[in-house]
Design a protein around this motif. Sequence first.
Motif, PDB file in Angstrom:
ATOM      1  N   PRO A 142      30.393  32.109  42.090  1.00 25.89           N
ATOM      2  CA  PRO A 142      29.392  32.386  41.048  1.00 25.89           C
ATOM      3  C   PRO A 142      29.984  32.971  39.772  1.00 25.89           C
ATOM      4  CG  PRO A 142      29.129  33.833  42.973  1.00 25.89           C
ATOM      5  CD  PRO A 142      30.077  32.771  43.361  1.00 25.89           C
ATOM      6  N   SER A 143      30.898  33.933  39.876  1.00 32.18           N
ATOM      7  CA  SER A 143      31.405  34.567  38.652  1.00 32.18           C
ATOM      8  C   SER A 143      32.247  33.580  37.841  1.00 32.18           C
ATOM      9  CB  SER A 143      32.198  35.835  38.986  1.00 32.18           C
ATOM     10  OG  SER A 143      33.323  35.527  39.758  1.00 32.18           O
TER      11      SER A 143
ATOM     12  N   PHE B 177      39.927  25.793  38.546  1.00 28.99           N
ATOM     13  CA  PHE B 177      40.644  25.214  39.677  1.00 28.99           C
ATOM     14  C   PHE B 177      40.153  25.914  40.937  1.00 28.99           C
ATOM     15  CE2 PHE B 177      43.067  24.610  35.881  1.00 28.99           C
ATOM     16  CZ  PHE B 177      43.299  23.243  35.935  1.00 28.99           C
ATOM     17  N   GLU B 178      39.649  25.117  41.871  1.00 33.84           N
ATOM     18  CA  GLU B 178      38.989  25.650  43.065  1.00 33.84           C
ATOM     19  C   GLU B 178      39.687  25.132  44.316  1.00 33.84           C
ATOM     20  OE1 GLU B 178      36.527  27.778  44.268  1.00 33.84           O
ATOM     21  OE2 GLU B 178      37.257  26.940  46.156  1.00 33.84           O
ATOM     22  N   ARG B 179      40.082  26.070  45.158  1.00 32.62           N
ATOM     23  CA  ARG B 179      40.814  25.699  46.384  1.00 32.62           C
ATOM     24  C   ARG B 179      39.985  24.818  47.327  1.00 32.62           C
ATOM     25  NH1 ARG B 179      42.763  30.658  48.711  1.00 32.62           N
ATOM     26  NH2 ARG B 179      44.858  30.112  48.066  1.00 32.62           N
TER      27      ARG B 179
ATOM     28  N   GLY C 183      31.119  27.097  44.842  1.00 30.67           N
ATOM     29  CA  GLY C 183      30.100  28.096  45.189  1.00 30.67           C
ATOM     30  C   GLY C 183      30.644  29.344  45.843  1.00 30.67           C
ATOM     31  N   GLY C 184      31.868  29.269  46.374  1.00 30.17           N
ATOM     32  CA  GLY C 184      32.459  30.439  47.030  1.00 30.17           C
ATOM     33  C   GLY C 184      31.541  30.982  48.097  1.00 30.17           C
TER      34      GLY C 184
ATOM     35  N   VAL D  99      45.501  27.594  43.105  1.00 29.10           N
ATOM     36  CA  VAL D  99      46.420  28.274  42.196  1.00 29.10           C
ATOM     37  C   VAL D  99      47.422  29.014  43.067  1.00 29.10           C
ATOM     38  CG1 VAL D  99      46.627  30.017  40.394  1.00 29.10           C
ATOM     39  CG2 VAL D  99      44.568  28.572  40.509  1.00 29.10           C
TER      40      VAL D  99
ATOM     41  N   ALA E  61      38.940  34.675  39.254  1.00 26.10           N
ATOM     42  CA  ALA E  61      37.585  34.702  39.837  1.00 26.10           C
ATOM     43  C   ALA E  61      37.691  34.313  41.303  1.00 26.10           C
ATOM     44  CB  ALA E  61      36.666  33.753  39.075  1.00 26.10           C
TER      45      ALA E  61
ATOM     46  N   GLU F  69      43.347  36.912  44.312  1.00 19.23           N
ATOM     47  CA  GLU F  69      44.670  36.333  44.554  1.00 19.23           C
ATOM     48  C   GLU F  69      45.591  36.334  43.341  1.00 19.23           C
ATOM     49  OE1 GLU F  69      45.037  32.764  46.790  1.00 19.23           O
ATOM     50  OE2 GLU F  69      43.368  33.273  48.101  1.00 19.23           O
TER      51      GLU F  69
ATOM     52  N   GLY G 166      33.916  39.167  38.809  1.00 23.78           N
ATOM     53  CA  GLY G 166      33.348  39.018  40.153  1.00 23.78           C
ATOM     54  C   GLY G 166      33.957  40.004  41.128  1.00 23.78           C
TER      55      GLY G 166
ATOM     56  N   ALA H 290      36.604  40.002  42.641  1.00 25.41           N
ATOM     57  CA  ALA H 290      38.021  40.299  42.382  1.00 25.41           C
ATOM     58  C   ALA H 290      38.150  41.553  41.517  1.00 25.41           C
ATOM     59  CB  ALA H 290      38.697  39.099  41.700  1.00 25.41           C
TER      60      ALA H 290
ATOM     61  N   MET I  78      29.110  44.617  47.714  1.00 24.80           N
ATOM     62  CA  MET I  78      27.658  44.803  47.544  1.00 24.80           C
ATOM     63  C   MET I  78      26.803  43.838  48.352  1.00 24.80           C
ATOM     64  SD  MET I  78      29.154  42.875  45.264  1.00 24.80           S
ATOM     65  CE  MET I  78      29.760  43.857  43.944  1.00 24.80           C
TER      66      MET I  78
ATOM     67  N   PHE J 200      23.421  39.217  43.732  1.00 26.73           N
ATOM     68  CA  PHE J 200      24.337  38.454  42.878  1.00 26.73           C
ATOM     69  C   PHE J 200      24.203  38.707  41.382  1.00 26.73           C
ATOM     70  CE2 PHE J 200      26.878  35.504  45.439  1.00 26.73           C
ATOM     71  CZ  PHE J 200      26.370  35.798  46.694  1.00 26.73           C
TER      72      PHE J 200
ATOM     73  N   MET K  81      27.444  39.591  39.763  1.00 21.29           N
ATOM     74  CA  MET K  81      28.373  38.459  39.643  1.00 21.29           C
ATOM     75  C   MET K  81      28.089  37.670  38.359  1.00 21.29           C
ATOM     76  SD  MET K  81      30.347  38.516  42.194  1.00 21.29           S
ATOM     77  CE  MET K  81      30.272  39.963  43.225  1.00 21.29           C
TER      78      MET K  81
HETATM   79  O1  48F Z   1      34.301  34.533  46.800  1.00 22.96           O
HETATM   80  P1  48F Z   1      33.606  33.963  45.619  1.00 22.96           P
HETATM   81  O2  48F Z   1      32.199  33.573  45.762  1.00 22.96           O
HETATM   82  O3  48F Z   1      33.848  35.014  44.407  1.00 22.96           O
HETATM   83  P2  48F Z   1      32.888  35.713  43.351  1.00 22.96           P
HETATM   84  O4  48F Z   1      32.534  34.791  42.252  1.00 22.96           O
HETATM   85  O5  48F Z   1      31.552  36.003  44.171  1.00 22.96           O
HETATM   86  C1  48F Z   1      31.529  36.858  45.274  1.00 22.96           C
HETATM   87  C2  48F Z   1      30.322  36.538  46.108  1.00 22.96           C
HETATM   88  O6  48F Z   1      30.333  35.206  46.549  1.00 22.96           O
HETATM   89  C3  48F Z   1      30.159  37.414  47.334  1.00 22.96           C
HETATM   90  C4  48F Z   1      29.745  38.768  46.984  1.00 22.96           C
HETATM   91  C5  48F Z   1      28.390  38.906  46.323  1.00 22.96           C
HETATM   92  O7  48F Z   1      27.942  40.127  46.390  1.00 22.96           O
HETATM   93  O8  48F Z   1      30.436  39.703  47.223  1.00 22.96           O
HETATM   94  O9  48F Z   1      31.331  37.415  48.112  1.00 22.96           O
HETATM   95  O10 48F Z   1      33.537  36.991  43.025  1.00 22.96           O
HETATM   96  O11 48F Z   1      34.403  32.687  45.087  1.00 22.96           O
HETATM   97  C6  48F Z   1      35.799  32.721  44.915  1.00 22.96           C
HETATM   98  C7  48F Z   1      36.302  31.291  44.910  1.00 22.96           C
HETATM   99  O12 48F Z   1      37.677  31.296  44.576  1.00 22.96           O
HETATM  100  C8  48F Z   1      38.345  30.323  45.382  1.00 22.96           C
HETATM  101  C9  48F Z   1      37.623  30.381  46.722  1.00 22.96           C
HETATM  102  O13 48F Z   1      37.788  29.177  47.443  1.00 22.96           O
HETATM  103  C10 48F Z   1      36.177  30.606  46.276  1.00 22.96           C
HETATM  104  O14 48F Z   1      35.473  29.391  46.121  1.00 22.96           O
HETATM  105  N1  48F Z   1      39.758  30.699  45.441  1.00 22.96           N
HETATM  106  C11 48F Z   1      40.284  31.798  46.039  1.00 22.96           C
HETATM  107  N2  48F Z   1      41.621  31.824  45.853  1.00 22.96           N
HETATM  108  C12 48F Z   1      41.932  30.723  45.118  1.00 22.96           C
HETATM  109  C13 48F Z   1      40.743  30.011  44.861  1.00 22.96           C
HETATM  110  C14 48F Z   1      43.150  30.176  44.603  1.00 22.96           C
HETATM  111  N3  48F Z   1      44.328  30.778  44.817  1.00 22.96           N
HETATM  112  N4  48F Z   1      43.108  29.013  43.909  1.00 22.96           N
HETATM  113  C15 48F Z   1      41.912  28.375  43.703  1.00 22.96           C
HETATM  114  N5  48F Z   1      40.738  28.854  44.166  1.00 22.96           N
END
Ligand code: 48F
Length: 258
Positions: A34-35, A53-55, A60-61, A126, A167, A173, A223, A225, A235, A239, A242
Motif C-alpha cells: 500500500p505505501s 519493482f515488486e518481488r 498489494g503486500g 531489488v 517500501a 530490506e 510504510g 519499513a 499497528m 491502513f 500507510m
Molecule cells: O509489506 P507491505 O504491504 O508494506 P507496506 O506498504 O504495508 C504494510 C502493511 O501491508 C501491513 C501493516 C499495516 O498495518 O503493517 O503489513 O509498508 O508491502 C511490501 C512489499 O514489498 C515487497 C514485498 O513483496 C511486498 O509486496 N518487497 C519486499 N522486499 C522486496 C520487495 C525487495 N527486496 N524487492 C522487491 N520487492
Amino acid sequence: MLDEITISRAIAKTFMDDFLDYMEVDVAIAGAGPSGMIAAYYLAKEGVKTAIFERALRVGGGMPGGGMMFNRIVIQAEAKFILDELGIQTKEYEKGYFVADSLETVSTLCSKSIQAGAKIFNAISVEDVMVRENDRITGLVLNWSAVEVANLHVDPLTIRAKAVIDATGHPCEIAQIVTRKLGPNLNSSTGEVIGEKSMWAEVGEKALIDNTKEIFPGLYVTGMAANAVYGSPRMGAIFGGMFLSGKKAAELVMESIR
Ligand code: 48F
C-alpha cells in the motif's frame, strides 16, 4: 487467424520497450504494498517518472489478507480522503473508523497508479543499491525473483534513479542493505535499523508519519519499513497511516528532485 508468434512478440517487445525506458527514472520504489503504490500514484500524477519493482507475482503486500485473512481493512477518518480521491468505497463502522474491502483497495490502487503513469514491474526483486562517490543512492540492482527463489547464480541488471523509496514493509530490506554494505550511516539514533516494536496502533500510526523521511542521501522510507527503521510499533490491519505515509514520501521526494 491468430498467430502465436505475433502474440509472443507483442509481449516481449512491449515489455522490453518499457523496461529499457524505465532504466533511467526519477523515482524507483522497492515494493508494491500500500505505501509504495500510494507513493507511486501521487508521484506519477504530478508527472514524475516512477517505477515500482515488486518481488512477488502479485501486488498489494500485506493488504489483500486484511486482518487474519478476513479481507477487510480499517482506515481512520484522517486518511479517508485518499480513498475518496481514488474512488474506493468505505463504510463507517463506528465514529472515526471506516472499513474497506482489501481486494477493492489493492486493485484500485494498482490500476490508479498505473493509469497515472507509474510502471509496476512485478516478479523482480531489488537485491542491492547503486552508490556514487558522495555516498548517495543513485539506483537499484535488480534480478528476477525466480532467480532468487531457485538460488541460481545469475548477475543482476541495474536502473538509475534520482531518488529511491524503500517500501518493502516489515523487513525494510533496502535500509538493511545500506547498513550492511555502507556501515551505520542511516539517520536513526544508532545509524542502523532499530527494528519494529510490538503492536500499538495509536502510537504506531502517529509515528509512521514522522518516520517517513530521507534516511540516507537519495533513500526515503515509507510504510512499515519506516517504523522498522526507527523502532516504532506495528499497528495491524489499520491502513490510514500507510496511505498518509506513501503520500508524504511522494511529497518529500518531489521537493528534493525538483
Ligand atoms: O509489506 P507491505 O504491504 O508494506 P507496506 O506498504 O504495508 C504494510 C502493511 O501491508 C501491513 C501493516 C499495516 O498495518 O503493517 O503489513 O509498508 O508491502 C511490501 C512489499 O514489498 C515487497 C514485498 O513483496 C511486498 O509486496 N518487497 C519486499 N522486499 C522486496 C520487495 C525487495 N527486496 N524487492 C522487491 N520487492
